[in-house]
Every structure is written in C-alpha cells, then in structure tokens.
Design a protein around this motif. Structure first.
Motif, PDB file in Angstrom:
ATOM      1  N   MET A 249       0.838  -1.200   0.000  1.00  0.00           N
ATOM      2  CA  MET A 249       0.000   0.000   0.000  1.00  0.00           C
ATOM      3  C   MET A 249       0.879   1.259   0.000  1.00  0.00           C
ATOM      4  O   MET A 249       1.813   1.354   0.780  1.00  0.00           O
ATOM      5  N   THR A 250       0.573   2.219  -0.878  1.00  0.00           N
ATOM      6  CA  THR A 250       1.332   3.486  -0.854  1.00  0.00           C
ATOM      7  C   THR A 250       0.494   4.542  -0.149  1.00  0.00           C
ATOM      8  O   THR A 250      -0.724   4.575  -0.316  1.00  0.00           O
ATOM      9  N   PRO A 251       1.113   5.432   0.648  1.00  0.00           N
ATOM     10  CA  PRO A 251       0.337   6.411   1.417  1.00  0.00           C
ATOM     11  C   PRO A 251      -0.380   7.416   0.518  1.00  0.00           C
ATOM     12  O   PRO A 251       0.167   7.873  -0.481  1.00  0.00           O
ATOM     13  N   PHE A 252      -1.625   7.756   0.903  1.00  0.00           N
ATOM     14  CA  PHE A 252      -2.414   8.714   0.129  1.00  0.00           C
ATOM     15  C   PHE A 252      -1.728  10.077   0.015  1.00  0.00           C
ATOM     16  O   PHE A 252      -1.852  10.751  -0.993  1.00  0.00           O
ATOM     17  N   LEU A 253      -1.018  10.476   1.067  1.00  0.00           N
ATOM     18  CA  LEU A 253      -0.378  11.798   1.049  1.00  0.00           C
ATOM     19  C   LEU A 253       0.629  11.875  -0.099  1.00  0.00           C
ATOM     20  O   LEU A 253       0.724  12.887  -0.805  1.00  0.00           O
ATOM     21  N   LEU A 254       1.371  10.771  -0.298  1.00  0.00           N
ATOM     22  CA  LEU A 254       2.394  10.763  -1.352  1.00  0.00           C
ATOM     23  C   LEU A 254       1.730  10.757  -2.735  1.00  0.00           C
ATOM     24  O   LEU A 254       2.177  11.446  -3.656  1.00  0.00           O
TER      25      LEU A 254
ATOM     26  N   ALA B  60      -8.682   9.904  -8.537  1.00  0.00           N
ATOM     27  CA  ALA B  60      -7.330   9.367  -8.744  1.00  0.00           C
ATOM     28  C   ALA B  60      -6.893   8.524  -7.549  1.00  0.00           C
ATOM     29  O   ALA B  60      -6.233   7.494  -7.709  1.00  0.00           O
ATOM     30  N   LEU B  61      -7.283   8.950  -6.345  1.00  0.00           N
ATOM     31  CA  LEU B  61      -6.900   8.183  -5.150  1.00  0.00           C
ATOM     32  C   LEU B  61      -7.688   6.880  -5.080  1.00  0.00           C
ATOM     33  O   LEU B  61      -7.169   5.849  -4.667  1.00  0.00           O
TER      34      LEU B  61
ATOM     35  N   SER C 293      -4.260   5.743  -8.959  1.00  0.00           N
ATOM     36  CA  SER C 293      -3.614   6.057 -10.229  1.00  0.00           C
ATOM     37  C   SER C 293      -2.150   6.482 -10.073  1.00  0.00           C
ATOM     38  O   SER C 293      -1.331   6.264 -10.952  1.00  0.00           O
ATOM     39  N   TYR C 294      -1.821   7.123  -8.940  1.00  0.00           N
ATOM     40  CA  TYR C 294      -0.445   7.624  -8.776  1.00  0.00           C
ATOM     41  C   TYR C 294       0.400   6.699  -7.905  1.00  0.00           C
ATOM     42  O   TYR C 294       1.546   7.008  -7.608  1.00  0.00           O
ATOM     43  N   SER C 295      -0.188   5.552  -7.530  1.00  0.00           N
ATOM     44  CA  SER C 295       0.579   4.610  -6.730  1.00  0.00           C
ATOM     45  C   SER C 295       1.854   4.126  -7.447  1.00  0.00           C
ATOM     46  O   SER C 295       2.913   4.059  -6.834  1.00  0.00           O
TER      47      SER C 295
ATOM     48  N   SER D  72       3.506   4.526 -14.105  1.00  0.00           N
ATOM     49  CA  SER D  72       2.058   4.688 -14.166  1.00  0.00           C
ATOM     50  C   SER D  72       1.441   3.395 -14.665  1.00  0.00           C
ATOM     51  O   SER D  72       2.151   2.487 -15.092  1.00  0.00           O
ATOM     52  N   PHE D  73       0.104   3.342 -14.606  1.00  0.00           N
ATOM     53  CA  PHE D  73      -0.586   2.138 -15.091  1.00  0.00           C
ATOM     54  C   PHE D  73      -0.747   2.162 -16.607  1.00  0.00           C
ATOM     55  O   PHE D  73      -1.324   1.263 -17.181  1.00  0.00           O
ATOM     56  N   HIS D  74      -0.275   3.232 -17.259  1.00  0.00           N
ATOM     57  CA  HIS D  74      -0.417   3.300 -18.717  1.00  0.00           C
ATOM     58  C   HIS D  74       0.566   2.361 -19.390  1.00  0.00           C
ATOM     59  O   HIS D  74       1.588   2.014 -18.823  1.00  0.00           O
ATOM     60  N   SER D  75       0.258   2.037 -20.639  1.00  0.00           N
ATOM     61  CA  SER D  75       1.191   1.222 -21.410  1.00  0.00           C
ATOM     62  C   SER D  75       2.461   2.020 -21.662  1.00  0.00           C
ATOM     63  O   SER D  75       2.401   3.223 -21.892  1.00  0.00           O
TER      64      SER D  75
END
Length: 1522
Positions: free
Chosen positions: A35-40, A99-100, A104-106, A1167-1170
């Motif tokens: 799990m990555t922190p939401f703040l980051l 996004a959270l 998306s930014y994980s 990112s999750f993009h290709s």
C-alpha cells in the motif's frame, strides 16, 4: 395494503427459519507492491500541475503524519484533501479523489520506492540522502559528503524527478533525498537542503521513500470481470471436492424484486427479517429463469431494453442500463414482455441515419465522446480517461473563469486550432527570382499533357509524372562568387537537361552599392553579364552560360573578374564589355532586388534552396545529397497534389503556383523566433481579488497568473479596429523606451497598427534601472497620451515622440508640452503627465521579471498571450516581423475565436480582451485529436439526457450505445462514475440493432470502478474495490475472465475453487477469486537501422543496476515487437550477453527515459499506462555478414538465468554448462479437471523415459493450487519445470473466448515463448497418456520441416460422417495431403525461427481471424491451412491413437492415447479416461495420494504459525493504512 399482501405471501410460503448463505462470485485484483500512502499519491497528483505547486504543497504538509495517531483514518484522509484543496479548484479536488480511488499515482510513488531500494537504503533509516553515490541518515553528514562530491560522477536524474526550484546551476553537486513527506525526519532534511538549494550551492531532488511499507495488499480498480457461460456439451468438470472457505458476502438489500422493495420492507417489519430473505430468494429464483429464448423472442431485445431504460426516471436509467447489460442472461426473459413504441423506433432510425452520415457510426456501435474528443474504449481505460479529464479541466476552468458559459463553451472548444506547422513556406511569387525555365509555357515541354487529372493516372512506383504544370518549384539563393554555388548550379542544369518537371529559379545575392564597377567586383560583373544574355537570348541560354563559366573554374578556386570578361570576349566578341560590365551598365536593373529579397526573407546563411517555398535545412544542402532529396520531395508532394485533385481543391482552371502559395503554411517572411514550435503562453484565466498596480508591495505578492490578470485589466491600447470595432490581435511591447532599440521596436509595432485594421498595441515599461522620474519620461508621456487623448491623436503624437530628432530636442531641454501636436487636448495631457507617479511602472517591471522572465531593460513582444523574447542584444524585430506575427496569430485560432466572440454581442474593448484571453488559452492547450460535433436529429424518445448543475464547469459527454452490448456493460458503470466525479451534461443515445438472431450477450460482467475512496462505518478504509456477482442463476457452468488494461499481466493468486468451471449448484457460499497484478509490461519495437528490418532473434534483457538480468525476451519479425515483464521503477534495457551483444549495438531509442544516444537504455515505469518504446540497433562493422540465428547459436537459456520462477532451473555459469540431454515438453491447461489430466500426462511421460525431462507450462491460465503443488511433484519425481508467460500482443487480433485464447497460445508464440537454447520442443495435450519414450519423437527426422504432426486416423469407419476434412473447403485446400491433429506435435525451433514460421503463422492468423466463422479449431486449422507455406512432416500414425477416430485393433501399438471428444456419444472425459486407459486410474490415485500428503503438511504448518492477534494490535494495524 401492500404490507398485508406481503404477510399473506409469507404465510402461504410457510417458511421455515433456515437462512442459507447467499451464493455468488467475487473477484479482486491486488497490486504486487505494498500500500502506498495517500499523502504521497496526492503530492504526485499536484506535481502534475507544475514543480512550483508540488513544493508549495510539500511545505504545507511538512509534519502532517503526526495527525495519523490521534485521528480516524477517514478524518486523516479528509485532512489530506483539505491541504490539497489550497492548491486545487473544487473540480480538481474531485478528480484527485477519483485518482486516489483508482490508486492512479501509486506506481509513481512505488517507482521512487524501488529506485531507493536499488540505492540501497542504509540500515534502519527513516530517511536518507544520497550525494553522488554516498549515503547518510543524518543531516550532520551533509557538509562532509558535499566536500568530496565533485570527484564522483553525478547521479542520473529522471524526467519526473522533483527538483527544488533553486538557482539553476550545472556545476554544483546533486543531493537526492529519499524520504516520506509529512514526517519529522523529512522536515529536518528539507529545511537544510531547501536553504542550500535556494543559495545555489546544491541541486536538491526529492524521491518518495517509505521506510516501513504497510504489509496490506492494495486492491486496484479500472478493470472488467466477465463470467462467461460455458457450453456443457461435453462434461468437463473435475469431481474432486473443494474445501470451502467460510466467507460470507454482504448483501445488497435495497433492490427491488418483482415490485417488492426489500430495503423498505425490512425497515418496516424488522421482526420478519428471515422470512423476507427467503421470499426474496424465492422471487429471484423464479426470475432468474435461464430457459433459452425462441428466435422470434430475441429479435427485438435491443429495442425492448432501450424502451425499458427510457421508461424509468432519468436518474435511475443508467443504473438500469448497467443492470440489464451486466446481468443480461438472467434478465432476458423479462425483457421479452416490454412493448416498444413506434415513435421510438422511427426516431432511432432517423438518428442512426444521421450519425452514419456525420461521424460514421452504425447501428449497434458503441462510442463515447467527452467534449467532442472520441474516447475509444478498446484503447482507453479509466487511467487514461482521468488524464483526459484533467487536461480538459484546465481549458474548461479557463473558459469558465473568463465568463464563457453554456453553448458558447462547446463552440469555442470545438474551434479548429491549427497545429503548429514545422514546415513553413516562403512566398515565391517575387520579381527578384530569375526563373530559368517555365514548365507551363516553354516549348521544350510542349508534348506533355497539361491536365491535373493526369496526377490520378496509375504509374509504376517511383516514376515522376511529366505534366505541363509548375507543380514543383526550386529556388536557389546564391552568392555567385562562393565555391559552394558551383556544384548547385551544375545540379540545376542536370535537372533541366534531364527534363525533370521542375521549375528552377535563382536569386543572386550580390553587392548593393550604387556606384560599383563590374570589372572590379566579380559578383556584380556576373549579374550584369547574365542579364545581358537573358535579354539578348533567353534564360535557358543564361543557365548554360553560367555552367560553362563555372566549368572553367578550377576546384577550390572561385569565379574571378578576369574569367567573366574572358568569357564575354570569347562568346560574344561583338558586345561592348564596358557597356555591359562597367559603372554605367544598362544591364544593372534588379541587381539590388535579390539582396533585398534575401534580407527581408529572414532566411539563414547562403547557399539556400526552397522547394515549393519550403526551405531545406543546411545539412540537406550538400550537393551530393540534394539530388536525391529533391526527387524524394517531388514524390512526396505528388501525393499531396493527388489528394487536392481528388478532393476538387485543385482543378484544371487553377494556377498551381497560386494554389501552393495560398496554403496556410505560407508566410511573407521567415523568422525562426516567430515560427519556432516551442511556444510559451501567458495564462489570463485568474480572477485576482483586487486589480491594483499602484501598490507595488501588494502587486509583488500576487502569483504569476494574478499579475498577468491585473496587467490585462489595466492595459491601454493604440488601436486600429476592424469595422466591427474589435481587434483580433493584441500585441504587448515590453522594453526600455529610453534606449534606441526599445523605441525602434515600438515604432515598428505602431507602423503595423496603422497599416492593419484589427490589431492593437499595449506598452509595458521595463526600465534598465530602478524606475524613477528620470528614466521613465518617455513612457509616462506615452501613458499620459493614452489616458487623455483620442486614439488617432495619441498614436501620431507617440510616433513623433519616438523619432530620434524629438529625443535630441528633449535632451537639449525642450519641454514635453512643446512637442504636442495640433488637435490634442493639451491641458488634460499636461495635468496627467505632471502628476503620474512611477509606482505602477515598478509593478510593470515586476511583471517583466517574474512572469516574462526578463532582466531590467530587456525587450519582449507578446502576441495574444504568446511570449516572444527576451531578445538578444543585436536582435531586430522589424515591421515585416510584426506582419508575420499577426498572420501566424490569426491563422492559429484568433480569427476563429473572434468570429465566435462577435456573436456574443459585448462591448468592443471587452470583446477584444476576451479574444486575446481565449486565444491564449486554446493555443496553449496541448493539441489532441479533432473534436467531433455529435448531434441527434431528434431526442425525445431515444436519448437519455442529464443536465449539468448551473454555474459550474461542466463536461459535455455524449454516448452512443446499444444497451445490450459489451460496450454497454463497460460504458454504463463508467458514465455513472463520471457523473459522480465531475459535473456532466450527458446525452446517451440508444443505438439499437434490429432483428437479432442470437443472444446479444452471453455473459455476466462487472466493471470495477469507484469515484472516491470508500470507508466503513467505523471510519476505517474499506478493503477496496471488488467485483461482486450476487444474484446469479445456479444452473449454468461459468468461467471467470479478467479483462484488464493492455499492459497488465494478472494471474490468479488465491482461490480454492476451479475458476474455469464455476457451478454454483455445487458450491455453498461465495466463490472468491483473488488475482494479482503480477507485472506491468514494457513493450517495444526494434529495427535494424542498416536494413530497416526487425532483427529477428535479437534478445534483450531487463534489470536494475544491482541485478541487471531479471527478465528477457526475443524480438519478433512482426513489427519488430518485443515485450518484457516489469513493475514500477527504473529499469535498464540491454542487449543480451552472447551473440546479440557480439553482433549488434544499440544506436538510438525513443520513448525511454535516457538521452536518445545513451548506450544504456533507461526506462522508468511510473504509471498504469502502457509503456511502448522504439529501439534502433545496428550490426557492428566487423559482424556485418553474421546471422543471429545461424547454427552456432548461444547455448545458455534465457530463463535459466532466472531461478525465481523455475522449479529446477540450473544456475551454472556459461562456461561450465554443456548441452544437457533434456526432453523439453510443453503443455497448456486451464481448470482443475485439465490440471488433473496434466499431472497424469506428466507422470506417464516420466514413467517411459530415462532422459531428464523439463516441462514448460503456460503460466497465464494455471490455477493457484496447481502452481503451489507443482514444486512438490518436481521434488518427488525429479523433473525440472518452468512457467512461461506471454501477453497476447495488442496488435494481434484478440480472441474473446477463453478456450480460443488458449488454443492461440499453443501455436502463435512458439518462437518467443522459449529460450533460443531450446532446440526442440514437444507439445503434449493435457488429456493425453504416453506409453512410449518421447525421446524417440524428439530424435525423429523431420526432413527439414519445422514441425511434425500426426494425421487424423481413418480406421474407425462408423465415424465417417464426422470427418469434416474429407469434404468441402478442406478437401480442396489440402489436395492429397492429410489433415493433422494438434494434440501432439514436435517443433524444431531452430528451423522454425530460421524460416520465420512464427511470423508467417501470425500473419495468416491476422488475415483469417477477422472472419468469426473461420479457424473454428484455431490451433489445428491454422497449421493445416498454412501447410503449403510452412510444411508439416506427418508423424507415424502410432504416435497418436484416439478412440473416436481410430479402430480398436490399432490401440495395441499406440505410443500415446488422446481422450478426444466423441461427437457421437458426447461421453464425459473422466468416464472415458477410466474406460479407455486402464493405467489412468492408477496414475490418478498415485497423484491424489501425493496431493493429500502435501495438504496435510500445509495444515500442520499453518496451525503452528497462527497465534491469535490481540484486539489492540488489530486496531493499530487499521490506523496506519494511509
């Protein structure tokens, strides 16, 4: 009344108090990382809006994590959002929540985490710095480490690293801080580093690093889950019992079933809770009727679904559409009773006709448009849609802030903003050009046809059409005396002599002094002589003369005066040399024109060439190259002309040169500053609280957007309006008008205003020193005149004031009032001029410094918000440049914007301001694709409309969808979430298909997507998004398929159930499927630069700096495609050691994160993009004739170097590894039954051979239980195994049915699934039993064929009617050849790769698979279809016996027995196996015993390891989730 009915129903049913657990299926997908922190993640979201904002946010949340302890998780999450809200608008906060929820930014946070672990971090360190490779945990060590840093190499920084905005210096050390923002430790480091970076003593870079990541798995969303209904024609379900998990599913009780709303009933009758549950179940079972429909009942289903959706209140309509499409198999029966109104049918048909004509959408298609942008759901996923929403938000909020609402918003958005052209052309209709020939009028070309239609006539490729039109024009700018000119003139003559249809013109740039003698200046002499010849004879004669003159010049010499007069005497003895060459020459006209044209054109250094007006670059001017380049340009331009003729833009009557010169990219002058593609714009969209520039201190606190808005509000203009009183182009001039260059710049601008209606000029002062009374005299006079005088008078006065004579008068002591002109209001001017303070000029200087980035005294020009400057010392900006700037600004979008603003009907000044602001906003926005305008003919019965909330920014969303299609299954949940995230104006058109002949949907579907992070009642985060299938019918057999974004590689991680065969009748409770996102793919295309072809068999490896070889792959010949498994982080791509590295080297690469020419290719996945890259390689000079796939290929296997996924992969080094004698067996299986067969097949292979065996399994579809137990089998029976994986490439036609996908994997990727070291591989079907040594098959001579298959048996006579290959297509296609079965085959991989068999098979598959009816047995039909291109060696019949096709007599000699399906008896596989193969039962029992032992060991192990956690620990655990 209703209650009474319910009660009586309950009594009637006489229900017992037994509640059975609800049945269903749930599927979840977790990330591989923690799990990555939401703040980051929030900081990364804000960082996308610019570095400045990122660091402001970081400063704001310095020690936010302190609040984690005291607060609930929900209130901490809200606190993070609140902090983010200081930097984001409300709309952006909603996008942040989305996004959270998507995480998306994980990957961006995890990428930093991975880079940190590659450092690696010092022991027990909550945060650390790395200074040129040396690390420390303490701020105290920074000084010491910095001292010696210069001696060590700088670290490599990635594109998306966060660098502190300090003083930009390149020669200072780089300090990378790895820390978690919001923590105390971070703050102490940040304080020290930000101070030092501000002073410019170091560069400070921050990368996220969480010292102790949370152990929880993070559930992802943004994917689809399908439960497809399987055919049960042949029973293929394993009868082994599964240990149930005691999970219970949450019920969704608020739904309505057959008119009863159970949520309300339960509230009003809490005492009847249990009976109500039973009633609901009874009603559900009676509706989930899966009886097949008759064909006549199906015909109208699509219209019936639409009628049903349109009949409910519009806020429920999308939910109903989701419900109908996602649960269609159990809803179909209820739809057949819906009546469809005639008006609706008619309206749908009208709309479909219109959509077909306007945007090419047909009945049944599904399309989505956001603000007119086409969102193709096959390519886009929620992650890319979020990016689109963010990009659009900037423009939408800008327009909203500028006061543009409603319909106007859409109209302005859809304006075509002309893309920035990178090939501008100069107008070549200029008298200074001396044309040597004219294709249209010269007699030489008279035999050529003149019609432009000739362009459309077919010719051989590479033939230049000879048409008597000036289609191709070459202009050469030359200085006749320079030696480069010689070759270029000879080249021109070559084109002329060979009758290339090219009109050639020269511009000779020679001395322009009036009194000059041709007998002393060779250039002038040359020009006069040329004029003489052209006048007396003709221009082609002049060209010949130039060439013969140049022929006399020796190499390395230049043309001399003597050579010219000698030539004149020799060729024209009668001519008077003095009269031609002397000072009084009669042939001197136009001499200056060439030089003037060249100067005004703004072109670069001589010599120059223009092709149809487009300048060639200096490196194209090499005479050796130029010939090919011109011919290539002619070929390229031909296609453009063909299109123009075809579209009717170029007709027989048009003058071709005029047509060319009226194109949008033609400009009157070239100025690289104006035409450059790298453009910066002001942002006018802010709304500052006050618009005060007299108070400089106040002004200095504004951010750059506010400063800009104040300037725009307070600016005064010199105007020359159009007849409508509006100006489409607004130019601001910034500079110091006490300097000559500043005055010159402003004068140029004012002259342009005078000449051109629709332009206005504003003036900004940027004095060289601190603004005072003395150094702002002229500017204050300009400003006073603007404030007090009529427009024309002010402009004339300022023009007079700026002239140098006026300046001299002022310097001599003349008073300003004495310079005033007739018709001016003197008193008003004097009063204003004498009382003007200089404070507002100080604010202007601040604006120049902070926003325009000018130093005091520097100049810049701003045109509709586009900033040009700062200008260099000597840089001139002339009247012509202003003209060019105006043309470029108008053609961009200003003209179109003005036309729209005009319709809004507002005051002229306000309208001109708006044009400037909107133009800046639209042209600064990144250029996407064309926005479509989707309109419906009528929308009362077939279009679902939702209106946006008033006075807020809204997105215009149009969906065209048939409610019973896969698109509807995906689009309905997406639209629901979209309308929760942003304010939408939504139109959904029911694009129904008529006359359906089969069920439109054969599966249940869920799309996992949430609009915000969900919390449980106790304020902890919910476990995460999950796909839930609750009200499923229990009779059908279902198979679960995950439908994820293109670059995701997912696999089942945990599930005791057989996910390939889910039969709810046999399950109690819920079938839980847990998947894991195992890898993000890195895909690419690789080409060999010298041949332009893909380098087949080239291998790449991917790894990190500490572990360079983690994954590897082979390049395909189709598109040079390769794929590598990766995860978020920074990766290094290399050529594999061995032949790849010996023969090839990497030359350049695109889409990567290191400079294009760097040898090491660095790729950051964040990112999750290709991620798709392009790599270009080349053979090393000494290896030009070597072939990668030649016989002495490398011996070390690809995956052998990775022991991570292998059972017994050897770790020996290259040197000590001899070729081992190994049998390589490949097989695929899916579902517990086939895995049970597979284990038995393996056992039968091992029992019959002494050779070591290595099994290769396709990992993609194996169940978690098989992957767990295979290692125990390998240990017990002593074989090696490896799990191979390949993601179906996006460009290869996708199969939708799971079984067909698996068949595809059997045949389509043989050349890339296995390492090059594997020479031969034998494929054995899972349901086969082997009775012989497969070593014999491996060593069987294939006689040069790439693979060998066994033909189908012919001996069982009673099956003759089922042998489909004996008639029709197959009989004629195969001729005398046999049809082969794909249950067993041997592949010679060396030969297979050498003849590119894999690429041919994929090519043929791509062509055939577009037709859904072809390749019904994909894995078998494809090789048989290709039998003429890729030869099959027929194996002896005894290698494959199966009861369906072979007679009983031949069973004795069978080497393998296959359990083929029997189309006659349809006998289930399990019964057949036990009946046909006696030893099968023994094998089965032996394996069952082994699996039982394994299970026992695991049970005892788990009992030892599970101490019960205390309640206290549990609570702590939940608290730290963010």
């Amino acid at each position: 009344m209703r209650n009474v009915i319910v009660l009586s129903l309950l009594l009637l049913l006489n229900i017992h108090h037994v509640i059975s657990a609800p049945k269903g299926v749930t599927a979840s997908l977790s990330a591989k990382w923690s799990m990555t922190p939401f703040l980051l993640e929030t900081s990364e979201f804000i960082g996308e809006d610019g570095n400045e904002k990122f660091w402001q946010f970081v400063d704001t949340v310095k020690e936010l994590t302190v609040y984690k302890q005291g607060e609930s998780v929900r209130s901490y999450y809200n606190l993070v959002l609140k902090k983010a809200g200081q930097f984001l608008t409300d709309l952006q906060v909603n996008l942040l929540k989305f996004a959270l929820a998507l995480r998306s930014y994980s990957p961006a946070v995890q990428a930093s985490q991975q880079i940190a672990s590659d450092e690696p971090p010092p022991e027990a360190c909550p945060a650390f710095v790395s200074i040129h490779g040396q690390r420390s945990c303490s701020t105290k060590d920074i000084k010491k480490l910095l001292k010696a840093a210069a001696g060590r190499p700088k670290p490599y920084l990635h594109k998306n690293d966060h660098t502190y905005p300090g003083v930009n210096k390149t020669d200072v050390p780089v300090v990378i801080l790895y820390a978690e923002i919001g923590t105390k430790k971070f703050t102490s480091f940040h304080k020290v580093l930000s101070e030092k970076a501000g002073e410019g003593t170091l560069v400070y870079v921050l990368r996220h690093f969480v010292a102790v990541p949370k152990p929880q798995k993070m559930l992802l969303s943004g994917y689809g889950v399908e439960l497809a209904i399987k055919s049960t024609e042949y029973k293929a379900v394993d009868d082994t019992k599964v240990k149930e998990s005691g999970a219970n599913a949450e019920e969704d009780n608020n739904d309505e079933v057959q008119g009863f709303v159970f949520g309300k009933l339960k509230k009003s009758h809490p005492e009847l809770q249990e009976q109500l549950v039973e009633l609901r179940k009874h009603l559900l079972e009676s509706t989930n009727d899966m009886v097949p429909l008759k064909v006549w009942e199906m015909q109208d289903l699509s219209f019936q679904a639409a009628a049903r959706i349109m009949s409910v209140p519009k806020f429920d309509a999308l939910k109903l559409m989701r419900d109908l499409s996602q649960n269609f198999p159990s809803k179909a029966r209820s739809l057949t009773r819906v009546a469809v109104k005639q008006e609706m049918r008619k309206e749908i048909e009208e709309n479909q006709k219109r959509l077909g004509e306007s945007i090419g959408v047909h009945a049944g298609d599904g399309e989505l448009f956001i603000n007119g942008l086409h969102i193709d759901l096959d390519i886009h996923n929620p992650f890319s849609i979020l990016d689109i929403l963010r990009g659009e938000a900037r423009v939408l909020e800008g327009l909203h802030n500028l006061g543009i609402k409603g319909e106007h918003q859409g109209q302005l958005l859809r304006l075509p903003v002309n893309p920035v052209d990178d090939s501008y052309a100069l107008d070549i209709r200029h008298p200074a050009i001396m044309w040597i020939n004219d294709v249209e009028n010269d007699l030489v070309y008279r035999s050529w046809p003149t019609g432009v239609q000739e362009l459309l006539r077919a010719t051989f490729p590479g033939v230049i059409r000879q048409i008597r039109r000036n289609l191709f024009n070459l202009v050469l700018f030359l200085d006749p005396v320079r030696e480069e000119s010689v070759e270029l003139v000879k080249l021109a003559e070559l084109f002329y002599k060979h009758k290339i249809p090219l009109r050639i013109g020269f511009v000779f740039v020679v001395n322009t002094k009036d009194e000059i003698d041709g007998s002393s200046d060779a250039g002038v002499g040359f020009f006069r002589l040329l004029n003489y010849i052209a006048d007396e004879y003709d221009s082609s004669q002049a060209l010949m003369s130039i060439v013969s003159m140049y022929n006399k010049v020796d190499a390395g010499e230049t043309l001399s005066v003597d050579a010219i007069s000698a030539y004149l005497k020799r060729k024209f003895p009668k001519a008077n040399a003095e009269r031609i060459l002397g000072i009084e020459s009669e042939y001197d006209d136009k001499r200056k024109d060439g030089a003037l044209f060249y100067k005004n054109s703004g072109l670069g250094a001589l010599p120059l060439a223009l092709f149809n007006g487009v300048p060639l670059s200096p490196d194209e001017m090499d005479p050796d190259e130029l010939e090919t380049i011109i011919l290539q340009r002619i070929m390229d331009t031909t296609t453009t002309f063909q299109r123009a003729v075809f579209m009717g833009q170029l007709t027989e009557g048009s003058n071709v040169v005029d047509y060319l010169m009226e194109q949008a990219n033609v400009v009157p002058r070239m100025n690289p500053l104006i035409l450059s593609t790298d453009r910066k714009y002001l942002d006018f969209t802010a709304k500052p609280v006050v618009d005060d520039w007299e108070d400089t201190t106040m002004f200095s606190f504004f951010d750059s957007r506010d400063k800009t808005a104040v300037m725009a509000k307070r600016m005064k203009y010199f105007t020359n309006t159009d007849e409508d009183g509006m100006s489409a182009v607004t130019v601001w001039i910034a500079g110091d008008f006490e300097t000559v260059s500043g005055r010159k710049l402003l004068l140029g601008a004012l002259k342009r205003v005078k000449a051109s209606p629709g332009v206005r000029v504003g003036v900004i002062d940027n004095p060289s020193g601190k603004p005072s009374e003395d150094n702002t005299v002229l500017y204050r006079a300009i400003w006073a005149s603007l404030l007090t005088q009529k427009n024309k008078a002010a402009a004339e006065f300022v023009q007079k004031l700026l002239r140098e004579e006026s300046i001299q008068l002022l310097q001599k002591g003349t008073k300003m009032k004495d310079l005033l002109m007739q018709g001016m209001d003197r008193d008003a001017f004097e009063k204003k001029f004498n009382t003007l303070e200089v404070d507002f000029i100080r604010s202007q200087q601040l604006f120049c410094r902070d926003v325009l980035k000018l130093s005091p005294g520097q100049q810049a020009v701003i045109s509709n918000g586009r900033i040009l400057g700062p200008f260099e010392e000597q840089e001139e900006f002339t009247v012509e440049d202003f003209q060019l700037l105006e043309k470029i600004t108008l053609s961009g979008s200003a003209e179109n914007v003005k036309a729209k603003v005009k319709l809004m009907g507002m005051k002229a000044k306000h309208a001109s301001d708006l044009v400037m602001k909107v133009d800046a906003l639209l042209t600064a926005a990144p250029k996407g694709e064309v926005r479509r305008d989707v309109h419906f003919a009528k929308d009362s019965h077939s279009v679902l409309r939702l209106s946006p909330r008033e006075n807020e920014v809204f997105y215009d969303v149009v969906a065209v969808v048939d409610p019973l299609t896969r698109e509807a299954q995906k689009m309905s949940p997406l639209l629901i979430v979209l309308s929760q995230v942003v304010n939408v104006r939504l139109q959904v058109f029911m694009n129904c298909r008529a006359k359906l002949s089969e069920m439109p949907l054969k599966s249940f579907y869920r799309f996992v997507l949430e609009s915000d992070v969900n919390f449980l009642a106790n304020d902890t985060v919910s476990p995460g998004p999950v796909a839930r299938f609750m009200e499923l019918p229990e009779s059908p057999l279902l198979t679960l398929i995950m439908i994820t974004p293109e670059s995701w590689m997912v696999q089942a991680d945990r599930s005791p159930h057989d996910l390939d065969n889910i039969h709810l009748q046999e399950v109690s409770g819920v079938v839980e499927a847990e998947y894991e996102l195992e890898h993000l793919l890195l895909e690419g295309h690789c080409f060999d630069l010298s041949t332009g072809q893909p380098p087949r068999g080239l291998q790449f490896t991917l790894g990190m700096s500490r572990d360079p070889l983690m994954y590897d792959t082979i390049v395909m010949a189709n598109l040079g495609y390769f794929q590598l498994k990766a995860n978020p982080g920074a990766w290094i791509l290399k050529l594999r050691k061995g032949r790849s590295e010996e023969i090839y080297q990497v030359l350049t690469h695109d889409g990567t994160d290191s400079p294009a020419d760097a040898g090491d290719v660095l790729v950051v996945l964040n990112s999750f993009h290709s991620k798709i890259i392009k790599v270009r390689v080349q053979k090393k000079a000494e290896k030009m004739n070597e072939d990668l796939l030649s016989e002495n290929s490398e011996s070390k296997g690809i995956w052998d170097s990775i022991a991570s996924i292998t059972g017994g992969g050897s770790k020996k080094e290259d040197g000590e590894r001899e070729k081992e004698d190994v049998l390589n067996i490949f097989s695929v299986a899916s579902g517990h039954l086939y895995e049970r067969f597979l284990r038995i097949m393996m056992l039968s292979v091992l029992r019959h051979t002494k050779t070591p065996v290595k099994f290769w399994f396709l990992k993609n579809y194996l169940s978690p239980s098989f992957k767990e137990t295979i290692a125990h089998m390998a240990e017990k029976y002593g074989f090696q195994y490896e799990l191979v994986q390949y993601k179906w490439p996006r460009w290869l036609h996708q199969q939708t049915e799971k079984q067909r996908v698996i068949w595809g994997y059997k045949i389509l990727f043989l050349d890339v699934l296995f390492p090059l070291a594997v020479d031969k591989i034998i494929f054995v079907d899972a349901d086969q039993i082997v009775r012989a040594d497969l070593k014999d098959l491996r060593d069987f001579d294939l006689e040069g064929a790439p693979y060998g298959y066994t033909p189908f048996c012919d001996s069982r006579r009673e099956m003759e009617g089922y042998r489909f290959w004996k008639s029709g297509y197959w009989a004629s296609h195969l001729g005398h050849r046999k049809y082969h079965i794909s249950a067993l085959y041997v592949v010679d991989l060396k030969k297979f790769r050498k003849i590119a068999a894999g690429d041919r098979l994929r090519g043929q598959y791509q062509a055939l698979s577009q037709d859904p009816n072809s390749l019904s047995n994909l894995d078998q039909d494809l090789p048989n279809n290709m039998i003429h291109q890729v030869v099959i060696k027929s194996l002896p019949q005894e290698w494959m016996w199966c009861e369906t096709w072979c007679d009983d007599a031949s069973k004795v000699s069978a080497k393998t027995i296959d359990l083929c399906n029997n189309p006659k008896t349809k006998e289930p596989k399990l019964t057949a196996a036990a009946r046909i193969v006696p030893e099968w039962v023994e094998y089965d029992n032996e394996i069952k015993q082994l699996l039982g032992q394994v299970q026992e060991q695991q049970d005892t192990a788990t009992q030892k390891h599970t101490p019960s956690p205390s309640q206290h620990e549990k609570v702590e655990d939940r608290r730290d989730e963010l």
